[in-house]
Design a protein around this motif. Structure first.
Motif, short mmCIF file in Angstrom:
data_model
loop_
_atom_site.label_atom_id
_atom_site.label_comp_id
_atom_site.label_asym_id
_atom_site.label_seq_id
_atom_site.Cartn_x
_atom_site.Cartn_y
_atom_site.Cartn_z
N PHE A 28 0.82 -1.20 0.00
CA PHE A 28 0.00 0.00 0.00
C PHE A 28 0.86 1.26 0.00
O PHE A 28 0.52 2.25 -0.64
N ASP A 29 1.99 1.20 0.71
CA ASP A 29 2.89 2.35 0.73
C ASP A 29 3.45 2.63 -0.67
O ASP A 29 3.67 3.78 -1.05
N SER A 30 3.67 1.56 -1.44
CA SER A 30 4.24 1.73 -2.77
C SER A 30 3.23 2.33 -3.76
O SER A 30 3.61 2.98 -4.72
N ILE A 31 1.94 2.13 -3.53
CA ILE A 31 0.94 2.71 -4.43
C ILE A 31 0.32 3.98 -3.86
O ILE A 31 -0.48 4.62 -4.51
N ASP A 32 0.70 4.34 -2.66
CA ASP A 32 0.14 5.52 -2.00
C ASP A 32 0.39 6.79 -2.80
O ASP A 32 -0.47 7.65 -2.91
N ASN A 33 1.57 6.91 -3.36
CA ASN A 33 1.89 8.14 -4.11
C ASN A 33 1.24 8.17 -5.50
O ASN A 33 1.19 9.21 -6.13
N ILE A 34 0.75 7.05 -5.98
CA ILE A 34 0.11 6.99 -7.29
C ILE A 34 -1.36 7.40 -7.20
O ILE A 34 -1.88 8.08 -8.08
N LEU A 35 -2.01 6.98 -6.10
CA LEU A 35 -3.45 7.22 -5.96
C LEU A 35 -3.74 8.55 -5.30
O LEU A 35 -2.97 9.05 -4.49
N LEU A 36 -4.88 9.08 -5.64
CA LEU A 36 -5.35 10.30 -5.00
C LEU A 36 -6.00 9.94 -3.65
O LEU A 36 -6.46 8.81 -3.45
N GLN A 37 -6.08 10.91 -2.78
CA GLN A 37 -6.65 10.68 -1.46
C GLN A 37 -8.10 10.22 -1.56
O GLN A 37 -8.52 9.34 -0.82
N LYS A 38 -8.85 10.78 -2.50
CA LYS A 38 -10.26 10.39 -2.63
C LYS A 38 -10.39 8.92 -3.05
O LYS A 38 -11.34 8.25 -2.69
N ASP A 39 -9.43 8.41 -3.83
CA ASP A 39 -9.46 7.00 -4.22
C ASP A 39 -9.16 6.09 -3.02
O ASP A 39 -9.72 5.01 -2.90
N LEU A 40 -8.25 6.54 -2.18
CA LEU A 40 -7.90 5.74 -1.01
C LEU A 40 -9.04 5.68 0.01
O LEU A 40 -9.18 4.72 0.75
N GLU A 41 -9.88 6.71 0.04
CA GLU A 41 -10.97 6.77 1.02
C GLU A 41 -12.21 6.02 0.57
O GLU A 41 -13.12 5.81 1.36
N LYS A 42 -12.27 5.64 -0.67
CA LYS A 42 -13.43 4.89 -1.16
C LYS A 42 -13.37 3.46 -0.64
O LYS A 42 -12.31 2.94 -0.31
N SER A 43 -14.50 2.83 -0.62
CA SER A 43 -14.53 1.42 -0.20
C SER A 43 -13.86 0.57 -1.27
O SER A 43 -13.62 1.01 -2.39
#
Length: 139
Positions: free
Chosen positions: A73-88
């Protein structure tokens, strides 16, 4: 008179023999019961210890899995936007958790307590020291 005294002594001796036999039978039965209880208690403790060791292994495997997932998850954290991470999990079209390398699910630990519950049901726990029961219950 002599004959009745002989009969009384004879009956007293017979009574003592029978009473001793009954006492001896009860003593042997109690001894065997105590021995069986001790064996069951020792087996229960052995199974509980094995179960605790198994649960510790499961917990360690789960922790290792979560460390790997954290790194993923840390490796893809910088690729995704915060709104994508907060979605189910299923709402995001950009991020699919099932595509993460090594993903096997949420990874909850399934503890076993069969040996402990069996020891409680069989009454082996009742024969244990209260401090030992307390220690086992906390574990």
């Amino acid at each position: 008179m002599k004959r009745s005294t002989k009969n009384i002594v004879k009956y007293i001796i017979e009574f003592l023999i029978v009473a001793f036999g009954v006492f001896l039978g009860m003593y042997v039965s109690e001894y065997q019961s105590e021995k069986k209880t001790q064996v069951n208690k020792e087996k229960s403790l052995k199974f509980i210890i094995e179960e605790l060791a198994s649960n510790m292994d499961r917990l360690q495997k789960t922790l290792d899995y979560h460390k790997v997932m954290k790194q993923s998850f840390d490796s893809i954290d910088n690729i995704l936007l915060q709104k994508d991470l907060e979605k189910s999990y299923y709402a995001s079209t950009k991020f699919k958790h099932t595509q993460i390398k090594g993903w096997k699910g949420v990874g909850l630990v399934g503890y076993e307590d069969v040996a402990y519950e069996s020891a409680k049901l069989s009454g082996a726990v009742q024969e244990m020291d209260i401090e030992l029961i307390n220690t086992i219950s906390k574990a």
